[in-house]
Design a protein around this motif. Structure first.
Motif, short mmCIF file in Angstrom:
data_model
loop_
_atom_site.label_atom_id
_atom_site.label_comp_id
_atom_site.label_asym_id
_atom_site.label_seq_id
_atom_site.Cartn_x
_atom_site.Cartn_y
_atom_site.Cartn_z
N THR A 184 0.85 -1.21 0.00
CA THR A 184 0.00 0.00 0.00
C THR A 184 0.88 1.25 0.00
O THR A 184 1.91 1.27 0.68
N ARG A 185 0.42 2.25 -0.76
CA ARG A 185 1.13 3.54 -0.76
C ARG A 185 0.09 4.68 -0.75
O ARG A 185 -1.06 4.48 -1.11
N GLU A 186 0.55 5.82 -0.29
CA GLU A 186 -0.33 6.99 -0.23
C GLU A 186 -0.06 7.89 -1.43
O GLU A 186 1.10 8.09 -1.81
N GLU A 187 -1.11 8.44 -2.02
CA GLU A 187 -1.01 9.38 -3.13
C GLU A 187 -1.79 10.66 -2.77
O GLU A 187 -2.71 10.62 -1.97
N VAL A 188 -1.42 11.76 -3.38
CA VAL A 188 -2.06 13.06 -3.11
C VAL A 188 -2.98 13.44 -4.27
O VAL A 188 -2.59 13.28 -5.43
N ARG A 189 -4.13 13.85 -3.93
CA ARG A 189 -5.03 14.39 -4.95
C ARG A 189 -5.59 15.73 -4.44
O ARG A 189 -5.70 15.95 -3.24
N LEU A 190 -5.91 16.59 -5.31
CA LEU A 190 -6.42 17.93 -4.98
C LEU A 190 -7.94 17.89 -4.91
O LEU A 190 -8.60 17.47 -5.86
N GLU A 191 -8.45 18.31 -3.76
CA GLU A 191 -9.90 18.34 -3.56
C GLU A 191 -10.33 19.82 -3.47
O GLU A 191 -9.73 20.62 -2.77
N ARG A 192 -11.36 20.18 -4.12
CA ARG A 192 -11.94 21.54 -4.08
C ARG A 192 -13.36 21.44 -3.51
O ARG A 192 -14.10 20.53 -3.86
N GLU A 193 -13.67 22.39 -2.68
CA GLU A 193 -15.04 22.45 -2.16
C GLU A 193 -15.50 23.92 -2.18
O GLU A 193 -14.73 24.83 -1.88
N PRO A 194 -16.65 24.18 -2.56
CA PRO A 194 -17.17 25.56 -2.64
C PRO A 194 -17.37 26.15 -1.23
O PRO A 194 -17.50 25.41 -0.25
N ILE A 195 -17.41 27.50 -1.15
CA ILE A 195 -17.64 28.19 0.12
C ILE A 195 -19.14 28.16 0.38
O ILE A 195 -19.94 28.57 -0.43
N THR A 196 -19.41 27.65 1.55
CA THR A 196 -20.81 27.57 1.96
C THR A 196 -20.93 28.20 3.33
O THR A 196 -19.93 28.58 3.96
N ASP A 197 -22.14 28.32 3.77
CA ASP A 197 -22.36 28.87 5.10
C ASP A 197 -21.67 28.02 6.16
O ASP A 197 -21.26 28.52 7.21
N ALA A 198 -21.52 26.73 5.86
CA ALA A 198 -20.95 25.86 6.87
C ALA A 198 -19.45 26.06 7.02
O ALA A 198 -18.89 25.89 8.11
N ASN A 199 -18.75 26.47 5.95
CA ASN A 199 -17.30 26.58 6.06
C ASN A 199 -16.80 27.99 5.86
O ASN A 199 -15.62 28.24 5.69
N ARG A 200 -17.72 28.91 5.83
CA ARG A 200 -17.33 30.28 5.55
C ARG A 200 -16.42 30.82 6.65
O ARG A 200 -15.44 31.50 6.36
N ASP A 201 -16.71 30.62 7.89
CA ASP A 201 -15.90 31.16 8.98
C ASP A 201 -14.48 30.65 8.89
O ASP A 201 -13.51 31.41 9.09
N ALA A 202 -14.28 29.36 8.58
CA ALA A 202 -12.93 28.80 8.48
C ALA A 202 -12.21 29.37 7.28
O ALA A 202 -10.99 29.61 7.30
N ALA A 203 -12.91 29.70 6.25
CA ALA A 203 -12.28 30.20 5.04
C ALA A 203 -11.86 31.64 5.18
O ALA A 203 -10.92 32.10 4.51
N MET A 204 -12.49 32.41 6.07
CA MET A 204 -12.22 33.84 6.17
C MET A 204 -11.15 34.13 7.21
O MET A 204 -10.82 35.29 7.44
N ARG A 205 -10.60 33.13 7.83
CA ARG A 205 -9.56 33.36 8.81
C ARG A 205 -8.29 33.77 8.09
O ARG A 205 -7.99 33.28 7.01
N GLY A 206 -7.45 34.53 8.73
CA GLY A 206 -6.19 34.96 8.18
C GLY A 206 -6.35 36.18 7.29
O GLY A 206 -7.39 36.84 7.25
N GLN A 207 -5.25 36.53 6.60
CA GLN A 207 -5.25 37.70 5.76
C GLN A 207 -6.12 37.45 4.54
O GLN A 207 -6.36 36.33 4.14
N ASP A 208 -6.48 38.57 3.98
CA ASP A 208 -7.36 38.43 2.82
C ASP A 208 -6.60 37.83 1.66
O ASP A 208 -7.08 36.92 0.98
N ILE A 209 -5.41 38.43 1.39
CA ILE A 209 -4.60 37.92 0.30
C ILE A 209 -3.19 37.73 0.82
O ILE A 209 -2.58 38.65 1.35
N SER A 210 -2.67 36.47 0.67
CA SER A 210 -1.32 36.17 1.16
C SER A 210 -0.78 34.91 0.46
O SER A 210 -1.49 34.20 -0.28
N GLU A 211 0.50 34.67 0.72
CA GLU A 211 1.11 33.45 0.19
C GLU A 211 1.19 32.41 1.31
O GLU A 211 1.43 32.74 2.47
N ALA A 212 1.10 31.12 0.95
CA ALA A 212 1.14 30.07 1.98
C ALA A 212 1.60 28.73 1.36
O ALA A 212 1.45 28.51 0.15
N GLU A 213 2.16 27.90 2.21
CA GLU A 213 2.58 26.53 1.80
C GLU A 213 2.05 25.53 2.81
O GLU A 213 1.98 25.83 4.00
#
Length: 288
Positions: free
Chosen positions: A197-226
Motif C-alpha cells: 500500500t502507498r499513499e497518493e495526493v489528490r487535490l480536492e476543491r469544495e465551494p464556500i458555503t455557510d458551513a465553512n465560511r468562517d474557516a475560510a475567512m480566517r487569516g489575511q485576505d490575500i497572502s502566500e502560503a505553503e
C-alpha cells in the motif's frame, strides 16, 4: 605297507595320491583270506563321496592323519566299481580285474587256494560298519566266502556302469553395490507476490458555503502560503527462516528375479559293435 595294528587307525583318514592331491576318506580295509594282511582299502570318491574306489595297500604309508598311496587321483577315481558291502568279500573276477587295472602281477598271486574260513581278526572284528572286510582267495570257486560275512554273488565283470554329471546350481551372497544418503544446499530464486500500500495526493476543491465560511475567512485576505503533507507507502521486506518439511531415510527391500545359468556336463554313452540287440529297445517294443 600298512600293518594289522594300523587298520583301525586308518579308517576315516584322508588318502592322498602320489602327487599330494587329496583323494577322499578311507571307508574300509580288506584283508587277504590267506595271509590275514591288509591288501586293499576303499576310499570315498565321486560326487558327494557316494562311490568307493579300491586302492592297493602295497607301498601305502601312514603319515600322521593321512594315508599316502602310490597312484594318482584320476586313476583311483576311474578304478573298476566293485559293489561290496562293508565286511563283504571280493570275488576272484573282481580282484583279478583290480589287479589288471592297477598293473599288478596276478600270476604271482594266483597260486593260492580259495578262502580257508578264517574268522575275524581279534580286536578288529570284521563285521558290518567297522570298515574291515575280507576278500576271497585267488584260485577257489567264485562263491567261496568267509562264514558269517556277506559275499559278492551274481556279478559279472562284463557289465559296466554308465555315469553322467548333473549340473548343481547354488547361490552365494555377495556385495552388488553401495547406497549413501546425504544432503546438500542449493540456492534457488523464489518469487512471491504480496500486496503493498502507498499513499497518493489528490487535490480536492469544495465551494464556500455557510458551513465553512468562517474557516475560510480566517487569516489575511490575500497572502502566500505553503502546506506540507507526508506520504507513506509499504515495501516488501525479504527474510528467510528454516522450517522442517520432511524426513528422509534409506530402506532396503528384496526383489526376486529369475536368472538362467548354464554349464557343461559330461555324460557317458554306451555303444556296441557287432550284432547286439538293446534289451531296453526290445522291452519298449513289447510294451507297445
Amino acid at each position: 605297507m600298512i600293518t594289522q595294528e594300523q587298520i583301525q587307525t586308518v579308517i576315516g583318514r584322508t588318502v592322498y595320491d602320489r602327487d599330494g592331491a587329496k583323494v577322499g576318506e578311507v571307508k574300509n580295509v580288506y584283508l587277504d583270506d590267506h595271509t590275514n594282511e591288509p591288501e586293499w582299502l576303499t576310499v570315498r570318491t565321486g560326487l558327494f563321496g557316494m562311490h568307493e574306489s579300491f586302492v592297493p595297500l602295497r607301498a601305502a604309508r601312514v603319515d600322521g592323519d593321512r594315508v599316502d598311496v602310490t597312484y594318482d587321483k584320476a586313476m583311483i577315481k576311474d578304478a573298476p566299481r566293485v559293489d561290496v558291502e562293508s565286511g563283504g568279500h571280493l570275488s576272484l573276477d573282481e580282484e583279478r580285474e583290480l589287479y589288471r587295472y592297477y598293473g599288478l602281477d596276478w600270476s604271482a598271486a594266483s597260486g593260492r587256494q580259495s578262502g580257508d574260513g578264517r574268522g575275524p581278526v581279534p580286536g578288529q572284528g570284521a563285521v558290518p560298519g567297522q570298515g574291515v572286510g575280507r576278500k576271497t582267495g585267488r584260485s577257489g570257486d567264485r562263491g567261496t566266502s568267509e562264514p558269517g560275512l556277506p559275499t559278492q554273488a551274481g556279478r559279472s565283470d562284463e557289465a559296466m556302469t554308465r555315469s553322467e554329471e548333473h549340473l548343481r546350481v547354488g547361490k552365494e551372497r555377495r556385495e552388488s553395490g553401495r547406497a549413501r544418503l546425504r544432503k546438500y544446499v542449493v540456492t534457488e530464486t523464489e518469487q512471491v507476490t504480496v500486496p503493498v500500500t502507498r499513499e497518493e495526493v489528490r487535490l480536492e476543491r469544495e465551494p464556500i458555503t455557510d458551513a465553512n465560511r468562517d474557516a475560510a475567512m480566517r487569516g489575511q485576505d490575500i497572502s502566500e502560503a505553503e502546506y506540507d503533507e507526508t506520504l507513506y507507502e509499504e515495501r516488501a521486506v525479504v527474510d528467510t527462516e528454516a522450517v522442517p518439511v520432511e524426513r528422509v531415510r534409506l530402506a532396503k527391500e528384496q526383489v526376486t528375479d529369475q536368472e538362467t545359468v548354464s554349464g557343461q556336463v559330461r555324460k557317458e554313452r554306451v555303444e556296441t559293435d557287432g550284432d547286439v540287440r538293446d534289451e531296453r529297445e526290445r522291452r519298449g517294443r513289447r510294451d507297445r
